[in-house]
Design a protein around this motif. Structure first.
Motif, PDB file in Angstrom:
ATOM      1  N   ARG A 186      -1.154   5.025  -5.568  1.00  0.00           N
ATOM      2  CA  ARG A 186      -2.153   4.289  -4.803  1.00  0.00           C
ATOM      3  C   ARG A 186      -1.709   2.863  -4.483  1.00  0.00           C
ATOM      4  O   ARG A 186      -2.454   2.104  -3.872  1.00  0.00           O
ATOM      5  CB  ARG A 186      -3.480   4.253  -5.567  1.00  0.00           C
ATOM      6  CG  ARG A 186      -4.157   5.608  -5.661  1.00  0.00           C
ATOM      7  CD  ARG A 186      -5.490   5.519  -6.360  1.00  0.00           C
ATOM      8  NE  ARG A 186      -6.065   6.842  -6.593  1.00  0.00           N
ATOM      9  CZ  ARG A 186      -7.040   7.079  -7.443  1.00  0.00           C
ATOM     10  NH1 ARG A 186      -7.564   6.092  -8.154  1.00  0.00           N
ATOM     11  NH2 ARG A 186      -7.503   8.313  -7.604  1.00  0.00           N
ATOM     12  N   ILE A 187      -0.515   2.503  -4.901  1.00  0.00           N
ATOM     13  CA  ILE A 187       0.021   1.185  -4.576  1.00  0.00           C
ATOM     14  C   ILE A 187       0.656   1.259  -3.186  1.00  0.00           C
ATOM     15  O   ILE A 187       1.636   1.985  -2.979  1.00  0.00           O
ATOM     16  CB  ILE A 187       1.055   0.731  -5.615  1.00  0.00           C
ATOM     17  CG1 ILE A 187       0.382   0.563  -6.985  1.00  0.00           C
ATOM     18  CG2 ILE A 187       1.719  -0.580  -5.187  1.00  0.00           C
ATOM     19  CD1 ILE A 187       1.346   0.247  -8.107  1.00  0.00           C
ATOM     20  N   GLU A 188       0.094   0.525  -2.229  1.00  0.00           N
ATOM     21  CA  GLU A 188       0.584   0.601  -0.846  1.00  0.00           C
ATOM     22  C   GLU A 188       1.647  -0.454  -0.547  1.00  0.00           C
ATOM     23  O   GLU A 188       2.486  -0.264   0.320  1.00  0.00           O
ATOM     24  CB  GLU A 188      -0.599   0.454   0.117  1.00  0.00           C
ATOM     25  CG  GLU A 188      -1.570   1.619   0.046  1.00  0.00           C
ATOM     26  CD  GLU A 188      -2.501   1.655   1.239  1.00  0.00           C
ATOM     27  OE1 GLU A 188      -2.825   0.570   1.757  1.00  0.00           O
ATOM     28  OE2 GLU A 188      -2.912   2.760   1.642  1.00  0.00           O
ATOM     29  N   LYS A 189       1.604  -1.562  -1.260  1.00  0.00           N
ATOM     30  CA  LYS A 189       2.581  -2.621  -1.055  1.00  0.00           C
ATOM     31  C   LYS A 189       2.764  -3.347  -2.376  1.00  0.00           C
ATOM     32  O   LYS A 189       1.795  -3.571  -3.105  1.00  0.00           O
ATOM     33  CB  LYS A 189       2.092  -3.599   0.034  1.00  0.00           C
ATOM     34  CG  LYS A 189       3.101  -4.673   0.405  1.00  0.00           C
ATOM     35  CD  LYS A 189       2.539  -5.572   1.506  1.00  0.00           C
ATOM     36  CE  LYS A 189       3.535  -6.665   1.867  1.00  0.00           C
ATOM     37  NZ  LYS A 189       2.999  -7.581   2.928  1.00  0.00           N
ATOM     38  N   ILE A 190       3.996  -3.708  -2.688  1.00  0.00           N
ATOM     39  CA  ILE A 190       4.262  -4.377  -3.960  1.00  0.00           C
ATOM     40  C   ILE A 190       5.314  -5.458  -3.765  1.00  0.00           C
ATOM     41  O   ILE A 190       6.310  -5.256  -3.059  1.00  0.00           O
ATOM     42  CB  ILE A 190       4.702  -3.350  -5.023  1.00  0.00           C
ATOM     43  CG1 ILE A 190       4.876  -4.029  -6.385  1.00  0.00           C
ATOM     44  CG2 ILE A 190       5.973  -2.622  -4.620  1.00  0.00           C
ATOM     45  CD1 ILE A 190       5.008  -3.042  -7.534  1.00  0.00           C
ATOM     46  N   THR A 191       5.073  -6.621  -4.364  1.00  0.00           N
ATOM     47  CA  THR A 191       6.005  -7.752  -4.305  1.00  0.00           C
ATOM     48  C   THR A 191       6.143  -8.334  -5.701  1.00  0.00           C
ATOM     49  O   THR A 191       5.145  -8.572  -6.382  1.00  0.00           O
ATOM     50  CB  THR A 191       5.492  -8.855  -3.359  1.00  0.00           C
ATOM     51  OG1 THR A 191       5.215  -8.290  -2.071  1.00  0.00           O
ATOM     52  CG2 THR A 191       6.530  -9.961  -3.214  1.00  0.00           C
ATOM     53  N   THR A 192       7.357  -8.557  -6.133  1.00  0.00           N
ATOM     54  CA  THR A 192       7.597  -9.127  -7.451  1.00  0.00           C
ATOM     55  C   THR A 192       7.510 -10.640  -7.395  1.00  0.00           C
ATOM     56  O   THR A 192       8.093 -11.274  -6.506  1.00  0.00           O
ATOM     57  CB  THR A 192       8.980  -8.715  -7.980  1.00  0.00           C
ATOM     58  OG1 THR A 192       9.069  -7.291  -8.008  1.00  0.00           O
ATOM     59  CG2 THR A 192       9.230  -9.264  -9.371  1.00  0.00           C
ATOM     60  N   LYS A 193       6.757 -11.224  -8.332  1.00  0.00           N
ATOM     61  CA  LYS A 193       6.620 -12.676  -8.430  1.00  0.00           C
ATOM     62  C   LYS A 193       7.418 -13.140  -9.645  1.00  0.00           C
ATOM     63  O   LYS A 193       6.918 -13.172 -10.766  1.00  0.00           O
ATOM     64  CB  LYS A 193       5.151 -13.063  -8.577  1.00  0.00           C
ATOM     65  CG  LYS A 193       4.213 -12.339  -7.612  1.00  0.00           C
ATOM     66  CD  LYS A 193       4.382 -12.813  -6.192  1.00  0.00           C
ATOM     67  CE  LYS A 193       3.710 -14.136  -5.963  1.00  0.00           C
ATOM     68  NZ  LYS A 193       3.730 -14.535  -4.522  1.00  0.00           N
ATOM     69  N   SER A 194       8.673 -13.452  -9.421  1.00  0.00           N
ATOM     70  CA  SER A 194       9.578 -13.743 -10.539  1.00  0.00           C
ATOM     71  C   SER A 194       9.288 -15.064 -11.235  1.00  0.00           C
ATOM     72  O   SER A 194       9.736 -15.303 -12.345  1.00  0.00           O
ATOM     73  CB  SER A 194      11.031 -13.740 -10.046  1.00  0.00           C
ATOM     74  OG  SER A 194      11.192 -14.688  -9.001  1.00  0.00           O
ATOM     75  N   ASP A 195       8.525 -15.947 -10.586  1.00  0.00           N
ATOM     76  CA  ASP A 195       8.251 -17.255 -11.185  1.00  0.00           C
ATOM     77  C   ASP A 195       6.882 -17.287 -11.870  1.00  0.00           C
ATOM     78  O   ASP A 195       6.301 -18.341 -12.066  1.00  0.00           O
ATOM     79  CB  ASP A 195       8.305 -18.348 -10.108  1.00  0.00           C
ATOM     80  CG  ASP A 195       7.301 -18.094  -8.978  1.00  0.00           C
ATOM     81  OD1 ASP A 195       6.827 -16.958  -8.873  1.00  0.00           O
ATOM     82  OD2 ASP A 195       7.010 -19.050  -8.242  1.00  0.00           O
ATOM     83  N   SER A 196       6.378 -16.130 -12.227  1.00  0.00           N
ATOM     84  CA  SER A 196       5.000 -16.056 -12.720  1.00  0.00           C
ATOM     85  C   SER A 196       4.949 -15.816 -14.225  1.00  0.00           C
ATOM     86  O   SER A 196       4.493 -14.788 -14.684  1.00  0.00           O
ATOM     87  CB  SER A 196       4.257 -14.931 -11.997  1.00  0.00           C
ATOM     88  OG  SER A 196       5.013 -13.731 -12.086  1.00  0.00           O
TER      89      SER A 196
END
Length: 291
Positions: A186-196
């Motif tokens: 159900r995940i349609e778009k994913i972006t990694t936030k490496s500074d989080s």
């Protein structure tokens, strides 16, 4: 030769020999050469060396010109369980193996239920796995059946799990400040936030192990109750499952209960598989329903 000193490739061929003896009753040089792409000489060596290790398991039959299982056959390299055989059929059914890649010498006619569900995007899974490894946040567009929100969600995944039907990621929801399960498909778009970088609370429901004690439905007669005890390999009329609290809901569904079906303030103690929950109060307290 001690079993511990056997090389992995050799051990795998011994496992195959025992698999054939277990399920087909015979094993020969030809099937070994075909499955492992080895020379006839190597196949002969494998068979004779296995015979040296486990002389009570097989004998050479000159009439059939092959090895046959002896009456006292007891596997030393495989468990000899039905699941070992059935897993090969499941891999074939789901397309993970071709007919010539599975171990059964002759494939019986069979069928299996295949769940119809949207496939997980490999990019999504790769991003989730890397976020777990690197302890990073992922920003996702998630299709929730309980919410119509189109806003991106900041999630901190730390594990993946299957409910027997679909794969989820177990993640801390940065907006709701709690751990939840999110269906990967159900995940349609994913972006990694490496500074989080963020200090996260312990996922206590994931870490805590709880007992789920199942028994035959008390309303059953003696004979069907005894059959269920045998079917589920119960001990003293009880099947004890030690499960993560976070997985308890899924285990209940797997064994035929509906955790949403409430009766007298607790889960209705009725399974479609004629089972009941012995420690109902404890289990109900651990389900962790959310409003």
């Amino acid at each position: 030769m001690k079993h511990e000193a056997i090389k992995p490739s050799q051990r795998k061929r011994y496992e195959f020999i025992e698999f054939q003896l277990m399920w087909d009753g015979v094993v020969g040089r030809k099937i070994l050469t075909e499955k492992f792409e080895i020379s006839p000489q190597q196949a002969t060596l494998d068979l004779t060396s296995y015979l040296d290790l486990e002389p009570k398991n097989m004998a050479y039959d000159p009439r059939q010109r092959t090895y046959i299982a002896r009456s006292g056959f007891c596997p030393a390299f495989v468990k000899g369980e039905a699941t070992e055989y059935l897993q090969h059929l499941e891999m074939l059914h789901h397309g993970y193996r071709a007919p010539d890649e599975i171990w059964p010498a002759s494939i019986p006619e069979f069928d299996a239920v295949a769940a119809s569900t949207r496939k997980t995007d490999p990019v999504t899974l790769k991003s989730v796995l890397r976020a777990i490894r690197d302890r990073h946040c992922v920003e996702v567009m998630y299709v929730s059946l309980s919410s119509e929100s189109d806003s991106p969600r900041c999630l901190y995944p730390h594990a993946i799990a299957s409910d027997g039907h679909r794969w989820h990621m177990r993640a801390f929801d940065g907006d709701k400040k709690r751990y939840s399960d999110f269906v990967l498909s159900r995940i349609e778009k994913i972006t990694t936030k490496s500074d989080s970088d963020q200090e996260l609370p312990e996922d206590k429901e994931w870490s805590k192990i709880v007992d789920l004690r199942l028994q035959p439905d008390p309303t059953l007669g003696d004979r069907p109750r005894e059959r269920l005890e045998i079917e589920y390999n119960m001990s003293d009329g009880e099947l004890l499952l030690e499960v993560r609290q976070a997985m308890l809901f899924y285990y209940l569904r797997f064994y035929g209960f509906n955790p949403h079906d409430i009766e007298e303030g607790m889960i209705r103690n009725k399974s479609s598989f004629s089972l009941s929950i012995k420690n109902l109060k404890e289990v109900d307290e651990c389900i962790g329903r959310r409003s």
